[in-house]
Write an enzyme that holds these catalytic residues in place. Structure first.
Site, PDB file in Angstrom:
ATOM      1  N   CYS A   1      -4.209   8.476   6.294  1.00 36.19           N
ATOM      2  CA  CYS A   1      -2.968   8.524   7.083  1.00 36.19           C
ATOM      3  C   CYS A   1      -3.282   8.733   8.563  1.00 36.19           C
ATOM      4  O   CYS A   1      -2.641   8.141   9.433  1.00 36.19           O
ATOM      5  CB  CYS A   1      -2.060   9.659   6.601  1.00 36.19           C
ATOM      6  SG  CYS A   1      -1.469   9.415   4.928  1.00 36.19           S
TER       7      CYS A   1
ATOM      8  N   ASP B   1       2.377   2.459   2.867  1.00 32.94           N
ATOM      9  CA  ASP B   1       2.608   3.046   4.197  1.00 32.94           C
ATOM     10  C   ASP B   1       2.561   2.017   5.331  1.00 32.94           C
ATOM     11  O   ASP B   1       1.734   1.119   5.358  1.00 32.94           O
ATOM     12  CB  ASP B   1       1.691   4.231   4.530  1.00 32.94           C
ATOM     13  CG  ASP B   1       0.320   4.146   3.890  1.00 32.94           C
ATOM     14  OD1 ASP B   1      -0.179   3.030   3.746  1.00 32.94           O
ATOM     15  OD2 ASP B   1      -0.238   5.211   3.570  1.00 32.94           O
TER      16      ASP B   1
ATOM     17  N   CYS C   1       4.112   8.641   3.086  1.00 29.45           N
ATOM     18  CA  CYS C   1       4.177   9.976   2.500  1.00 29.45           C
ATOM     19  C   CYS C   1       4.278  11.040   3.592  1.00 29.45           C
ATOM     20  O   CYS C   1       4.285  10.742   4.787  1.00 29.45           O
ATOM     21  CB  CYS C   1       2.959  10.209   1.622  1.00 29.45           C
ATOM     22  SG  CYS C   1       1.418  10.088   2.525  1.00 29.45           S
TER      23      CYS C   1
ATOM     24  N   CYS D   1       0.822  -1.215   0.000  1.00 23.79           N
ATOM     25  CA  CYS D   1       0.000   0.000   0.000  1.00 23.79           C
ATOM     26  C   CYS D   1       0.855   1.264   0.000  1.00 23.79           C
ATOM     27  O   CYS D   1       0.392   2.341  -0.351  1.00 23.79           O
ATOM     28  CB  CYS D   1      -0.888   0.052   1.233  1.00 23.79           C
ATOM     29  SG  CYS D   1      -2.471  -0.713   0.974  1.00 23.79           S
TER      30      CYS D   1
END
Lengths: 146, 404
Positions: free
Chosen positions: A104, A37, A60, A35
């Site tokens: 996130c 992350d 990120c 993915c």
């Protein structure tokens, strides 16, 4: 206009609490390399309080900033309060995230819950499983974030 | 230091293009369709531009249609060829897996309209095989569309070879030459190309203007109706200043093409060799057969967007094929097409150099990338797992053949 708020950029450029705790009382890891992350949270816990917290993140800018902010929000807090940390609170503390980056903050919330659950499991502490929702799969995360 | 290294995304408009545009806007504001002198003056500017562009591509001015850019040209070329084929019962199109989305998405739409599409493999080098194109051609093939050079990894395709095959087999051949024009030699006669797309802002021209070249006799399908402009094939008052600016930029690029190539290639190779000294990294695409200014790497254990943000802090602007920068679930379809796994494709970096790059700047880029990769790896649990042997490495420690 910039992609990220000043706060996000600050936490991304100068992440707080980066690192590992060798003798952590609880460790949580969520996400996966496919993915793009992964977040890992290390907790030191004494008297039901988070006395120290560290994180490592592969991801990120907003993933790194979300981890950094989340660790700041729970450091020194009672476990009961840390468990109540929501992705919304992380996002608000960062002065917002772009819509497609909200996942996130979800990862940050989940990483902390996962570390606390690890602590409970290791110490045989009873807890309400409802407080620890199953980590959603990759697809759901991305759709959720989008 | 500030180094703009994203020329594959767009380029700075050149002085010559700006001057040509300003002059056109000030002195040549008429509508080319008007009969009076101010209009005819604009018409003359437009037709002069068409002649100059045609000369550079080595075609007839009548074969040039001005468009809003590369995407429009791709859309129109592919639809036109598809519908021409369909009239003869030919509804098969051949392309490659790593085309620009302007091509791939148009092909998707055509599939919904009953066309069949074969997307050829581009192999780990990022180069389609001309033989595989030949083998894929069927009785009902209406079109072959293969990009001249890839926009992400810069690999140059065997266009002249494919053109020859298509000509022999009587199949229309389109090439998206957006990344190639102005950077490497393109000649529609030599390359036996029937249709070609280009975009001005990739060679220091303005944004929002491009060209569709279509060989005489190929009937174009209109995407935009409503006027007789561009021989009735593209309605709307022509973007005269944009077209004039594009032409000035193209002439300049063509004039200096060889000189720029000679300057860029050794510097590009220096950058490739410098970055290949970063452990567990790999160059994407063929090391030789690529655009003079293109360098594209994958780094294990890190994610591309954070890499770009930190490089920007160091004054370097670049791009990445990570999912986070593409805004989709998956990393770049180009990197996946050359066989990169998701986990390394997320850690990709594209540096596309400008013609004025210096050796000192190349060395600064190498040092900056190295320090940023190290910094991100130091906080990456994925990297920790890789170095602790908990997850397998994808790459060898060093891609030795690239070290100089």
């Amino acid at each position: 206009m910039a992609l990220y708020s000043e706060k996000v950029m600050d936490h991304f450029r100068n992440p707080r609490n980066v690192g590992i705790i060798e003798d952590a009382d609880g460790v949580g890891e969520v996400g996966n390399p496919v993915c793009g992350d992964i977040m890992k949270i290390y907790l030191k816990i004494a008297d039901d309080t988070i006395t120290d917290v560290k994180f490592e993140t592969f991801g990120c800018g907003s993933a790194i900033a979300s981890s950094s902010m989340a660790t700041e929000l729970i450091k020194g807090q009672p476990l009961a309060d840390a468990l109540k940390l929501t992705n919304k609170a992380v996002t608000e503390a960062l002065d917002g995230l772009p819509a497609h980056k909200l996942h996130c903050s979800v990862l940050a919330e989940e990483a902390i819950k996962s570390a606390i659950k690890d602590y409970y499991d290791k110490n045989g502490i009873a807890y309400d499983p409802a407080e620890f929702p199953e980590e959603h799969d990759c697809e759901a995360c991305c759709v959720h974030g989008a | 230091m500030n180094i703009y290294a994203d020329h594959a995304a767009t380029t700075k408009t050149s002085r010559a293009a700006i001057d040509a545009m300003v002059d056109c806007m000030e002195n040549c504001y008429g509508n080319p369709s008007s009969l009076y002198s101010v209009g005819q003056q604009a018409k003359t500017a437009l037709e002069n531009a068409r002649e100059k562009v045609a000369k550079i591509l080595n075609c007839d001015p009548k074969e040039i249609t001005f468009t809003s850019g590369g995407s429009e040209a791709d859309n129109q070329a592919i639809r036109s060829a598809a519908y021409l084929g369909a009239k003869k019962g030919k509804k098969h199109i051949i392309s490659t897996a790593f085309e620009h989305h302007a091509v791939l998405h148009t092909l998707k739409k055509l599939e919904q309209e009953g066309f069949t599409v074969t997307l050829l493999d581009v192999h780990k080098e990022g180069i389609v095989s001309a033989k595989e194109v030949a083998d894929a051609i069927r009785e009902d093939t209406a079109l072959v569309t293969v990009m001249y050079a890839n926009n992400e990894i810069g690999t140059i395709q065997p266009i002249a070879e494919i053109g020859k095959i298509c000509r022999e087999r009587g199949v229309l051949f389109h090439t998206d030459a957006v990344q190639a024009i102005g950077h490497i030699s393109v000649d529609v006669q030599r390359d036996a190309v029937d249709m070609l797309s280009l975009s001005a802002h990739k060679f220091h021209g303005p944004k929002g203007v491009g060209v569709l070249y279509a060989r005489k006799g190929i009937l174009l399908t209109n995407l935009i109706e409503g006027g007789a402009q561009e021989r009735g094939k593209r309605a709307g008052t022509e973007n005269v200043p944009g077209i004039v600016g594009m032409t000035a930029a193209l002439e300049e690029a063509a004039k200096h093409l060889e000189e720029h190539r000679k300057h860029l290639i050794p510097l590009r190779n220096r950058l490739i060799s410098g970055l290949s000294k970063i452990e567990y990294s790999e160059l994407n695409g063929d090391p030789e057969n690529r655009l003079p200014g293109n360098v594209n790497f994958c780094f294990e254990g890190i994610e591309g967007e954070s890499l770009l943000l930190l490089l920007d802090d160091l004054g370097i602007q670049a791009s990445s094929g990570s999912a986070c920068t593409s805004g989709s679930l998956d990393p770049s379809h180009v990197l996946l097409a050359i066989g990169r796994l998701h986990e390394v494709a997320h850690g990709s970096l594209r540096l596309s150099l400008g013609e004025d790059i210096t050796e000192e700047e190349i060395d600064y880029i190498i040092e900056s990338v190295r320090s940023v990769v190290e910094r991100l790896r130091a906080m990456s649990p994925f990297w920790r797992d890789l170095i602790n042997g908990k997850r397998p490495h994808v790459f060898k420690q060093y891609q030795t053949q690239l070290l100089q």
